[in-house]
Design a protein around this motif. Structure first.
Motif, PDB file in Angstrom:
ATOM      1  N   ASN A  41      -4.416   0.652  -2.175  1.00 22.18           N
ATOM      2  CA  ASN A  41      -4.139  -0.754  -1.888  1.00 22.18           C
ATOM      3  C   ASN A  41      -4.172  -1.466  -3.239  1.00 22.18           C
ATOM      4  OD1 ASN A  41      -4.324  -3.498  -1.427  1.00 22.18           O
ATOM      5  ND2 ASN A  41      -5.934  -3.369   0.098  1.00 22.18           N
ATOM      6  N   GLY A  48      -0.230  -3.554   4.368  1.00 21.47           N
ATOM      7  CA  GLY A  48      -0.842  -2.246   4.534  1.00 21.47           C
ATOM      8  C   GLY A  48      -0.002  -1.312   5.381  1.00 21.47           C
ATOM      9  N   ARG A  97      -3.608 -10.524   4.442  1.00 20.42           N
ATOM     10  CA  ARG A  97      -3.427  -9.077   4.611  1.00 20.42           C
ATOM     11  C   ARG A  97      -2.713  -8.834   5.930  1.00 20.42           C
ATOM     12  NH1 ARG A  97      -3.176  -4.038   2.249  1.00 20.42           N
ATOM     13  NH2 ARG A  97      -4.359  -2.451   3.397  1.00 20.42           N
ATOM     14  N   ASP A 112       0.808  -1.224   0.000  1.00 21.80           N
ATOM     15  CA  ASP A 112       0.000   0.000   0.000  1.00 21.80           C
ATOM     16  C   ASP A 112       0.839   1.271   0.000  1.00 21.80           C
ATOM     17  OD1 ASP A 112      -2.011  -1.819   0.371  1.00 21.80           O
ATOM     18  OD2 ASP A 112      -2.948  -0.743   2.032  1.00 21.80           O
ATOM     19  N   ALA A 118      -8.234  -9.642   7.507  1.00 22.17           N
ATOM     20  CA  ALA A 118      -7.937  -8.208   7.508  1.00 22.17           C
ATOM     21  C   ALA A 118      -9.121  -7.385   7.982  1.00 22.17           C
ATOM     22  CB  ALA A 118      -7.545  -7.765   6.101  1.00 22.17           C
ATOM     23  N   THR A 128      -1.619  -5.752   8.343  1.00 22.13           N
ATOM     24  CA  THR A 128      -1.760  -4.318   8.608  1.00 22.13           C
ATOM     25  C   THR A 128      -2.232  -4.145  10.042  1.00 22.13           C
ATOM     26  OG1 THR A 128      -2.635  -2.249   7.694  1.00 22.13           O
ATOM     27  CG2 THR A 128      -4.155  -4.123   7.815  1.00 22.13           C
ATOM     28  N   TYR A 173      -4.979 -15.644   0.244  1.00 17.81           N
ATOM     29  CA  TYR A 173      -4.781 -14.206   0.467  1.00 17.81           C
ATOM     30  C   TYR A 173      -4.548 -13.927   1.939  1.00 17.81           C
ATOM     31  CZ  TYR A 173      -6.103  -9.243   0.885  1.00 17.81           C
ATOM     32  OH  TYR A 173      -6.128  -7.894   1.164  1.00 17.81           O
ATOM     33  N   SER A 204      -0.608  -9.141   1.001  1.00 24.54           N
ATOM     34  CA  SER A 204      -0.926  -7.724   0.883  1.00 24.54           C
ATOM     35  C   SER A 204      -0.496  -7.012   2.160  1.00 24.54           C
ATOM     36  CB  SER A 204      -2.432  -7.548   0.651  1.00 24.54           C
ATOM     37  OG  SER A 204      -2.792  -6.188   0.648  1.00 24.54           O
ATOM     38  N   ALA A 219      -3.722  -4.549  -4.172  1.00 26.16           N
ATOM     39  CA  ALA A 219      -3.837  -6.006  -4.161  1.00 26.16           C
ATOM     40  C   ALA A 219      -4.697  -6.542  -5.302  1.00 26.16           C
ATOM     41  CB  ALA A 219      -4.399  -6.470  -2.816  1.00 26.16           C
ATOM     42  N   ASN A 226      -8.971   1.124   0.458  1.00 25.78           N
ATOM     43  CA  ASN A 226      -8.547  -0.015   1.268  1.00 25.78           C
ATOM     44  C   ASN A 226      -9.727  -0.882   1.668  1.00 25.78           C
ATOM     45  OD1 ASN A 226      -5.742   0.127   1.450  1.00 25.78           O
ATOM     46  ND2 ASN A 226      -5.801   1.680   3.049  1.00 25.78           N
ATOM     47  N   ASN A 256     -10.204  -4.784   0.320  1.00 30.17           N
ATOM     48  CA  ASN A 256     -10.125  -5.889   1.270  1.00 30.17           C
ATOM     49  C   ASN A 256     -11.406  -6.694   1.354  1.00 30.17           C
ATOM     50  OD1 ASN A 256      -7.493  -6.176   2.854  1.00 30.17           O
ATOM     51  ND2 ASN A 256      -7.766  -3.969   2.684  1.00 30.17           N
TER      52      ASN A 256
END
Length: 382
Positions: A205, A238, A326, A18, A292, A328, A324, A236, A207, A272, A276
């Motif tokens: 983002n 963030g 994420r 990101d 996420a 963050t 997947y 991914s 992704a 974002n 997501n």
């Protein structure tokens, strides 16, 4: 030419990073952990350019993505923020600040140092595929610079200096001036465009865009890699979630500049959120990895969005297109306390240009990496 597509039947591995200014220290610390854990799991030391088949980034994520694709170690890229962050985010004299807060000179100088002025988008020094998100302000549309030779613009864009492409992706309105890039068309005629931060789009983002480029058939400009939870991995990274709030009674006194900065932050949040939710529906998260959407909810940025269980029900029975994960964090008092960062002010580390918060952003990134990077759960892909 960039590294060729693997000839084995192994799964393909994607990485998306990101935008978020100095908060790039959060994904930078995650990258260090990813690199170290993969070296331990595989028993071999390799740069992440040799671990991932496509690395995409927006804004500050473009710096990390391009640096990784060139074979730089994650710690070297983390140090870019530590060494130069304060200099890059030193305010301009007042006459210049009527247009933007910071001069582009220091950022350009250090990008040239990292990427070398002679390195182009199509250079052989790039060890893997890379995707850089920008917006062409002259034409009013998103531009995705890539070294994928299947892309219809590769021949015209391959000779562009890599540092300029990255600089274009980091040209956040009100923070830095636009980046001019002269691009030849198919007939060889050159046209100069002004580019701004790729975060001023739906792809702060990146992704989903990385996923689309990886799976679009080669004949249509993509890489044509097969989909499936066992065939494709997307990590991914963030730069933190936070609600964009205005104190009661203060909104009526906002200036044009104040609203411009508000809208940029809010656009990044909305992008974002959308990315997501979509990735949650089409992707399968690894075992024992938190969704996420938990960080979205904890940040207060997901009001009105279906909860994690509701999203799981929406996709139940559907064929998952990608594994997947994420990584963050929600930038709230409660969340930072959970990470043991009781002395870090969440309001201060939310600002993408808070140079005085660089040490705290690094601490935050290290805490998030320690909590969430679990490459053991993904070892089948490597």
């Amino acid at each position: 030419m960039p590294t060729d597509t693997p000839t084995s039947n192994r799964p393909h591995r994607l990485l998306a990073i990101d935008g978020g200014g100095l908060a790039g220290l959060i994904p930078a610390e995650a990258l260090i952990q990813i690199e170290e854990q993969l070296d331990q799991l595989t028993g071999t030391q390799k740069p992440l350019s040799d671990r991932f088949d496509l690395i995409g980034g927006t804004s500050t994520g473009a710096i990390l993505a391009a640096g990784l694709a060139l074979g730089h170690k994650a710690s070297e890229l983390r140090d870019f923020y530590l060494k130069f962050g304060k200099e890059i985010f030193t305010k301009s004299f007042l006459p210049v600040r009527l247009w933007h807060k910071y001069p582009s000179g220091p950022l350009e100088e250090h990008l040239k140092e990292v990427f070398q002025e002679s390195t182009t988008l199509g250079a052989s020094e790039l060890r893997t595929k890379v995707l850089i998100v920008t917006k062409n302000a002259t034409l009013g549309n998103d531009w995705f610079f890539t070294n994928n030779p299947n892309n219809k613009f590769f021949q015209t864009n391959s000779g562009l200096p890599l540092w300029q492409v990255v600089r274009a992706s980091t040209a956040a309105p009100t923070y830095f001036p636009p980046q001019k890039i002269t691009v030849p068309n198919e007939t060889g005629k050159k046209q100069t465009y002004e580019f701004i931060d790729g975060g001023v789009s739906s792809y702060n983002n990146p992704a989903l865009r990385v996923f689309v480029d990886a799976t679009t058939p080669a004949a249509e400009g993509g890489l044509g890699w097969p989909m499936g939870a066992n065939q494709l991995l997307l990590l991914s990274l963030g730069t933190g979630y936070s609600s964009v709030t205005i104190e009661p009674g203060k909104a009526s006194g906002y200036t044009l500049l104040g609203w411009a900065q508000y809208m940029i932050k809010e656009l990044m949040n909305e992008a974002n959120l959308e990315q997501n939710v979509l990735m949650h529906i089409i992707g399968q998260r690894p075992p024992a990895v938190t969704s996420a959407t938990v960080e979205l909810v904890s940040s207060g940025a997901a009001a009105g969005v279906p909860g994690e269980k509701a999203l799981d029900r929406m996709s139940t029975g559907a064929q998952k297109l990608v594994t997947y994960q994420r990584i963050t964090v929600g930038l709230t008092r409660q969340r930072l306390d959970q990470l043991g960062l009781h002395d870090v002010d969440p309001a201060k580390v939310r600002e993408m240009d808070a140079a005085d918060q660089i040490p705290n952003m690094q601490r935050l990134g290290a805490a998030v990496a320690k909590e969430q990077v679990r490459m053991e759960a993904l070892k089948s892909f490597f």
